[in-house]
Structure formats: structure tokens, C-alpha cells
Design a protein around this motif. Structure first.
Motif, short mmCIF file in Angstrom:
data_model
loop_
_atom_site.label_atom_id
_atom_site.label_comp_id
_atom_site.label_asym_id
_atom_site.label_seq_id
_atom_site.Cartn_x
_atom_site.Cartn_y
_atom_site.Cartn_z
N ALA A 396 0.74 -1.62 0.01
CA ALA A 396 0.08 0.47 -0.09
C ALA A 396 0.79 1.15 0.07
O ALA A 396 0.26 2.63 -0.55
N ASP A 397 2.29 0.85 -0.07
CA ASP A 397 2.83 2.61 0.77
C ASP A 397 3.95 2.25 -0.67
O ASP A 397 4.92 3.21 -0.54
N LEU A 398 4.21 1.55 -1.57
CA LEU A 398 5.34 1.34 -3.09
C LEU A 398 4.75 2.37 -3.52
O LEU A 398 3.97 3.37 -3.96
N SER A 399 6.11 3.30 -3.53
CA SER A 399 6.68 4.26 -4.48
C SER A 399 7.31 3.69 -5.32
O SER A 399 8.55 3.22 -5.01
N ILE A 400 7.01 3.79 -7.47
CA ILE A 400 7.84 3.75 -7.66
C ILE A 400 8.41 5.01 -8.73
O ILE A 400 7.38 5.63 -8.89
N THR A 401 9.78 5.68 -9.26
CA THR A 401 10.07 6.46 -9.98
C THR A 401 11.08 6.01 -11.30
O THR A 401 11.24 4.93 -11.29
N GLU A 409 13.46 12.21 -13.81
CA GLU A 409 12.57 11.69 -12.55
C GLU A 409 11.87 11.56 -12.77
O GLU A 409 11.05 12.35 -12.81
N ILE A 410 10.30 10.61 -13.43
CA ILE A 410 9.33 10.53 -12.96
C ILE A 410 8.25 9.94 -11.83
O ILE A 410 8.66 8.65 -12.14
N ARG A 411 7.83 10.36 -10.84
CA ARG A 411 7.09 9.69 -10.21
C ARG A 411 6.32 9.24 -10.78
O ARG A 411 4.76 9.87 -10.94
N ILE A 412 5.91 7.49 -11.29
CA ILE A 412 4.98 6.86 -11.81
C ILE A 412 3.72 6.19 -10.87
O ILE A 412 2.62 5.66 -10.96
N PHE A 413 4.37 5.94 -9.72
CA PHE A 413 3.92 5.02 -8.75
C PHE A 413 3.43 5.91 -7.30
O PHE A 413 4.68 6.26 -6.65
N GLU A 414 2.40 6.43 -6.76
CA GLU A 414 2.48 6.40 -5.01
C GLU A 414 1.37 5.75 -4.30
O GLU A 414 0.72 5.88 -4.73
N ASN A 415 1.81 5.65 -2.93
CA ASN A 415 1.50 4.74 -2.79
C ASN A 415 0.53 3.61 -2.74
O ASN A 415 -0.67 3.74 -3.25
N GLY A 416 1.72 2.95 -3.45
CA GLY A 416 0.78 1.86 -4.27
C GLY A 416 -0.27 2.12 -5.61
O GLY A 416 -0.43 1.32 -5.82
N ASN A 417 -0.31 3.49 -5.92
CA ASN A 417 -1.04 3.51 -6.91
C ASN A 417 -0.35 4.32 -8.51
O ASN A 417 0.45 4.94 -7.73
N TRP A 418 -1.35 4.61 -9.10
CA TRP A 418 -0.63 4.80 -10.46
C TRP A 418 -0.34 6.73 -9.95
O TRP A 418 -1.78 7.35 -9.41
N ALA A 419 0.09 7.15 -10.07
CA ALA A 419 0.90 8.70 -10.08
C ALA A 419 0.35 9.39 -11.28
O ALA A 419 0.67 11.08 -11.32
#
Ligand code: ZN
Ligand code: ZN
Length: 420
Positions: A396-401, A409-419
Motif C-alpha cells: 500500500a505504500d510502494l512508490s516507483i520512480t 525523474e518521474i514519479r509513476i507510482f505513489e502509495n501503491g497506485n498510479w501517480a
């Protein structure tokens, strides 16, 4: 004529079960008139296999060929067969796979067995058999991984499996509930399931095209569980998901359910630690509370509270089994994730969580990959192995950059969901 009188689907109307069989034949493998269809199925699911065969014929199949398997007999083989027998898959057996693959046959695989069917079996003996099978049926595996033939995987509840998912419930009740979840996961809910699948595929394709446009060089993963990990993506990688196209141009769905989009990691570029977010059911054993630490693309350290021997056997299969072959993104709010159920079955658990796979890559996830040899794929960073083992890392807290070639750098995932 009623072909299936007396089937016990645990109180679920046969018409809904049949709809799943039809979905596998039509939307899943997408049977073409005159095509041969091989159905791989555990013996205990014979009633469902009959429905699948009926629906495949109704869709115009030239012949439906059943390939039965039984985890009970497999277990006895792993325990008691002569080692030489495990290490040798006879030519005819490999050819029985290669023959139909070469003829363009579609493959429908039914999963659903005891998640711990092979508990206590020496993983090395299983590995002997797997390696031998990988060689004997090399053409079959190559064609499936490259999507030259259409294939699909579905699932049917099984007693020990249902008991694991719903401990403490009666067999009737746990089987009925597992059926309900499976039907919901494949969008059979009284509406037009075929249309629901078309819309779903379109949504996943949009995400794919968005990530393709970014053309990330690397992805960085971080969460509170201890995952802090950077993976390289091969140059010219392609995000796939929703639906695929075979060599003849026919669209098919490889997994039913599916919620993931996935691409090709550079098997030479991975640094840091991935912590498993769910138990992994692998080779009829459970691996719990595990972590993998990578350096220069290779697992250099690993641990597990349970199932360490199985994990070791997976990693030590061959050169490619310590490297990654798939990067897959699944939002934490995906419908399967929202069921809040641990399925102990990769087809479901991998569609509830971001995951990776150790082992062989999907050649179609790099431009021109389907026409590349094993060596050519390796040269661009595409992994090869006898294994392909998915494991879940999404929380639930996964981030993917995403990190582009120029360092942006572009944040594509924030708190487990698409950002994005
Ligand atoms: Zn996947
Ligand atoms: Zn996979």
C-alpha cells in the motif's frame, strides 16, 4: 444433449461456470475455425475441462486435445522415480508438446491444485525434471513465450487450495466462495463479460502506451517493508498487457484474470533489495517472508523464514535463474487486490500486486524480440532460463520512480497506485 449432467459446482449455476469456459475459449485463447486446441488440466477438474472442450468446438476448433495431469501422481514420481528417469524426458513426450505448437495450436491451461502438493519433495529432484522438460519441449516453450501461438491460463477451485484460502470453513462453503471470487475476478457478474474484457484491455493498453512514451532507462522501487531497488529496462522495451497478438495476427488474453502490465528488465542491471509482499506458492511449496538482494543484475544474497530450500533451488536452476525476466505493475487498488484475499495461487496473487519474475523474459516485450535468438536477446539484456517465477513486492505504500536516460525523474507510482 446435456453433456454435463450431475456436475457439482458447489451451488454455483452451471451457466455461470460455462460462461467462464466460453470466455477462456473465445476471449482467452480466441479459437479460430479449424484450429487445434490443447487443454492442459488436472484430472479432478474434468467436468470443467468438458465445458471448455464443448465451448472450443462451438467456436470452431478442428480438434480439442486433452493433456491431463495429477499433482498426486506427480508427487509420487518426484519422491520415488529413479533419478535417471527424472533427468530424461523421452523424445516422444517433448514432441507431443512441440508437434501441436508447430501446427499453430492454441493452449488452454487450467490451474487449481493444492498449493503445498509437493511439500517435503527434494527440490533438486523436481529441478532435474524441469530442466529435462525445458530441453525436450524447447520449441513449445519458445513459441509460447514469444506469443507465436495463442495461450491462456484460467483457474478452477480445488479442495486443499480452497481450504488454504478460507481456513475453518467447510469444504462446500470454501469451494463455493472461491468459485465466487474467481468468477468476480474474471468479470462474470451478470453483465456482458466479453465487453467488460474489451474495455479492461483498452485501459491497460493506454497505460502501456504512456510508459512506452516515457521510455524509462530505470525504475526505482521503495516501500516501508524494506524494498529499495533499482532495475534497468532494456533499450526499446515495450510495455504489454490486456491482450496480445499471435503470429497469425489473432488477439488473445494469456491470463484470465489479468490486471498487470509488464515489460523486459535488463537482466544485467539490478541493484538493491526486494522484499516479498506475500507468500509465494512455487513448485508446490510455500516461500514466506523472503528477500532478494541484487548486484549487477544478479541475486547475491537471499533469505526466507519458510521455504528457503525451494527458493534456493529456484535460484540455482541455471545462470539465468538468479536474474530478472519480467517487471510488472499492478495498482494496489486493483479489483483482485481489493478482495483482500491471499490466494496462494500466482495467477491471482500476481494480479493483486506489483511483481517481478526471476528467469526467462517475454521476447515480445522488446522491439523485434520475437525474431531474436536466445543469444541476440541476451545481448540486449533479455534473460534466459528454464524458470519463470513471479514474486510479489507491491504494498500500500510502494512508490516507483521512472528515471529517463537524461536523468529526469518521474514519479509513476505513489502509495501503491498510479501517480501519472
Ligand atoms: Zn506478470
Ligand atoms: Zn510472469
Amino acid at each position: 444433449m446435456k453433456e454435463n449432467r450431475g456436475n457439482n459446482f458447489y451451488g454455483i449455476e452451471e451457466s455461470r461456470i460455462r460462461e467462464y469456459a466460453r470466455l477462456l475459449a473465445r476471449t482467452g485463447v480466441n479459437v479460430q475455425p479449424g484450429q487445434e486446441i490443447v487443454v492442459n488440466c488436472p484430472v479432478e477438474h474434468f467436468a470443467f475441462a468438458r465445458l471448455v472442450a464443448e465451448e472450443a468446438y462451438a467456436a470452431g476448433a478442428r480438434e480439442v486435445i486433452l493433456r491431463w495431469n495429477d499433482s498426486g501422481v506427480n508427487r509420487l514420481t518426484y519422491l520415488h522415480a529413479a533419478e535417471e528417469a527424472l533427468a530424461l524426458v523421452p523424445e516422444w513426450k517433448g514432441e507431443s508438446y512441440n508437434y501441436y505448437a508447430r501446427r499453430g495450436a492454441g493452449q488452454i491451461s487450467i490451474s487449481g491444485s493444492d498449493p503445498e502438493a509437493y511439500k517435503g519433495v527434494d527440490p533438486k529432484r523436481m529441478q532435474l525434471q524441469e530442466k529435462a522438460m525445458d530441453q525436450a519441449a524447447a520449441e513449445y516453450y519458445r513459441r509460447m513465450m514469444a506469443s507465436e501461438n495463442p495461450w491462456t491460463v484460467g483457474a478452477v477451485p480445488q479442495k486443499e487450495w480452497a481450504a488454504k484460502v478460507f481456513p475453518g470453513l467447510s469444504e462446500e462453503e470454501s469451494m463455493r466462495r472461491l468459485w465466487e471470487l474467481i468468477l468476480k475476478a474474471v468479470r462474470i457478474d451478470g453483465g456482458d463479460a466479453v465487453r467488460a474484457w474489451e474495455e479492461h484491455a483498452r485501459f491497460l493498453k493506454e497505460k502501456c502506451r504512456m510508459l512506452d512514451a516515457y521510455g524509462f532507462a530505470k525504475l526505482h522501487y521503495k516501500n516501508g517493508l524494506g524494498t529499495d531497488f533499482t532495475v534497468g529496462l532494456v533499450k526499446g522495451h515495450i510495455w504489454e498487457g490486456g491482450a496480445e497478438t499471435d503470429a497469425a495476427g489473432t488477439v488473445f488474453e494469456a491470463n484470465m484474470p489479468t490486471e498487470e502490465i509488464f515489460t523486459m528488465p535488463d537482466c544485467r542491471v539490478a541493484e538493491g533489495t526486494l522484499v516479498g509482499a506475500m507468500p509465494l506458492c512455487c513448485r508446490g511449496n510455500l516461500i514466506r517472508d523472503f528477500s532478494l538482494t541484487f548486484h549487477e543484475g544478479r541475486v547475491v544474497e537471499y533469505g526466507a523464514k519458510e521455504g528457503l530450500e525451494t527458493l534456493r533451488a529456484v535460484l540455482e536452476t541455471d545462470e539465468g535463474s538468479k536474474r530478472l525476466g519480467e517487471v510488472a505493475i499492478v495498482p494496489y487498488d486493483s479489483p483482485i487486490s481489493q478482495m483482500n484475499t491471499l490466494f496462494y495461487n500466482t495467477l491471482f496473487d500476481e494480479n493483486a500486486s506489483c511483481h517481478f519474475a526471476l528467469g526467462r523474459c517475454y521476447p515480445t516485450t522488446v522491439a523485434g524480440g520475437a525474431a531474436m535468438s536466445e543469444e541476440e536477446l541476451l545481448a540486449v539484456g533479455g534473460n534466459h532460463s528454464a524458470n519463470h517465477v513471479d514474486f510479489m513486492v507491491g504494498t500500500a505504500d510502494l512508490s516507483i520512480t521512472g528515471i529517463r536516460e537524461n536523468g529526469e525523474e518521474i514519479r509513476i507510482f505513489e502509495n501503491g497506485n498510479w501517480a501519472c
